[in-house]
Design an enzyme around this catalytic site. Structure first.
Site, short mmCIF file in Angstrom:
data_model
loop_
_atom_site.label_atom_id
_atom_site.label_comp_id
_atom_site.label_asym_id
_atom_site.label_seq_id
_atom_site.Cartn_x
_atom_site.Cartn_y
_atom_site.Cartn_z
N LYS A 13 31.62 -16.88 32.59
CA LYS A 13 32.94 -17.12 33.23
C LYS A 13 32.83 -17.22 34.74
O LYS A 13 33.37 -18.14 35.35
CB LYS A 13 33.93 -15.98 32.94
CG LYS A 13 34.48 -15.93 31.54
CD LYS A 13 35.63 -14.92 31.44
CE LYS A 13 35.23 -13.49 31.76
NZ LYS A 13 34.31 -12.87 30.79
N ARG A 127 20.98 -10.78 34.80
CA ARG A 127 21.76 -11.39 35.89
C ARG A 127 21.79 -10.55 37.17
O ARG A 127 21.69 -9.35 37.14
CB ARG A 127 23.17 -11.77 35.43
CG ARG A 127 24.08 -10.62 35.14
CD ARG A 127 25.41 -11.19 34.67
NE ARG A 127 26.38 -10.12 34.48
CZ ARG A 127 27.62 -10.35 34.06
NH1 ARG A 127 28.03 -11.57 33.81
NH2 ARG A 127 28.44 -9.34 33.91
N ARG A 161 24.73 -5.49 38.83
CA ARG A 161 25.93 -4.69 38.58
C ARG A 161 25.59 -3.41 37.84
O ARG A 161 24.84 -3.44 36.87
CB ARG A 161 26.94 -5.51 37.76
CG ARG A 161 27.68 -6.52 38.60
CD ARG A 161 28.53 -7.44 37.78
NE ARG A 161 29.33 -6.78 36.76
CZ ARG A 161 30.26 -7.40 36.05
NH1 ARG A 161 30.50 -8.69 36.25
NH2 ARG A 161 30.96 -6.77 35.13
N ARG A 172 31.50 -2.87 26.46
CA ARG A 172 32.35 -3.95 27.00
C ARG A 172 32.62 -5.00 25.92
O ARG A 172 33.71 -5.57 25.86
CB ARG A 172 31.68 -4.59 28.23
CG ARG A 172 31.79 -3.70 29.46
CD ARG A 172 30.80 -4.05 30.55
NE ARG A 172 30.97 -5.38 31.07
CZ ARG A 172 30.02 -6.03 31.76
NH1 ARG A 172 28.84 -5.46 31.97
NH2 ARG A 172 30.25 -7.21 32.22
#
Ligand code: AMP
Length: 220
Positions: A13, A127, A161, A172
């Site tokens: 996203k 990531r 993160r 999540r």
């Protein structure tokens, strides 16, 4: 043009929203980025949100709705916006409808990016982002052109993160299926949803999203 980008954590996203904002000249509004800025600033909101985010759960609707309300009236949203990570509950979707109706505005399209749960953990595991400008990268799928240097701004520091650990990602995903996936149906009933396969190359997915946005919207 006003768009919503939906999909599980790690579906791309954020990466796609950044590309679409360039293509369509509209601003990306990421509630995750807004919350991370609040956490970094150690504001009241940030202090309340940090542990919830680390636990893979959703922060209270009222907190998020207040952040978005303050944001959509900023001048850079005049041409439109891409909502990335909002709404995430039915209550947020209804609050967004009310917020837009009060401003005599509509949503043009809701784009649902589809990626299987099994692929998510691998994708999120790799990531990272530029510490200065926030450009997004991936160890396997999207490395900077020159190792250790951001393509966009040349900075040499990167961050990962804290909620991208395997354990938090699983939570999540559960949260996504229980609370967020149902809003695809909500928008489906309004005829707004276009689903796009989120596996494959980043540019291919952008192309599919661009086609889905242009089909039947006010943009030529
Ligand atoms: P994201 O960057 O979109 O993956 O969001 C990171 C985390 O911020 C989520 O796991 C939630 O804890 C929180 N968050 C972001 N957006 C929302 C939202 N719309 N509603 C509730 N919590 C959110």
């Amino acid at each position: 043009m006003r768009l919503v980008l939906l999909g599980p954590p790690g579906c791309g996203k954020g990466t796609q929203a950044k590309r679409l904002q360039e293509i369509f000249g509209i601003v990306q509004l990421s509630t995750g980025d807004m919350l991370r800025a609040e956490v970094a600033a150690a504001s009241d909101t940030g202090l309340k949100a940090a542990a919830i985010m680390q636990g893979g759960q959703l922060v209270p609707d009222a907190m998020i709705i207040a952040l978005i309300k303050a944001r959509v009236d900023q001048p850079d949203c005049r041409n439109g916006f891409i909502l990335d990570g909002f709404p995430r509950t039915l209550a947020q979707a209804e609050a967004l409808d009310a917020m837009l109706a009060a401003r005599h505005l509509d949503l043009d399209r809701v784009l649902a990016i589809e990626v299987d749960d099994e692929d998510i953990v691998t994708r999120i595991g790799g990531r990272f982002s530029c510490s200065r400008c926030g450009a997004l990268y991936h160890d396997v799928f999207n490395r900077p052109k020159q190792d250790g240097k951001c393509d966009a701004c040349g900075a040499t520091e990167f961050t990962r993160r804290p909620d991208d650990t395997a354990e938090t990602v699983r939570k999540r995903l559960q949260t996504y299926h229980a609370q967020t996936a149902p809003i695809i149906e909500y928008y489906g009933r309004k005829g707004l949803v276009r689903s796009v396969d989120g596996s494959g190359a980043i540019a291919e997915i952008t192309e599919k999203l661009t086609v889905a946005i242009r089909e039947g919207t006010r943009v030529d």
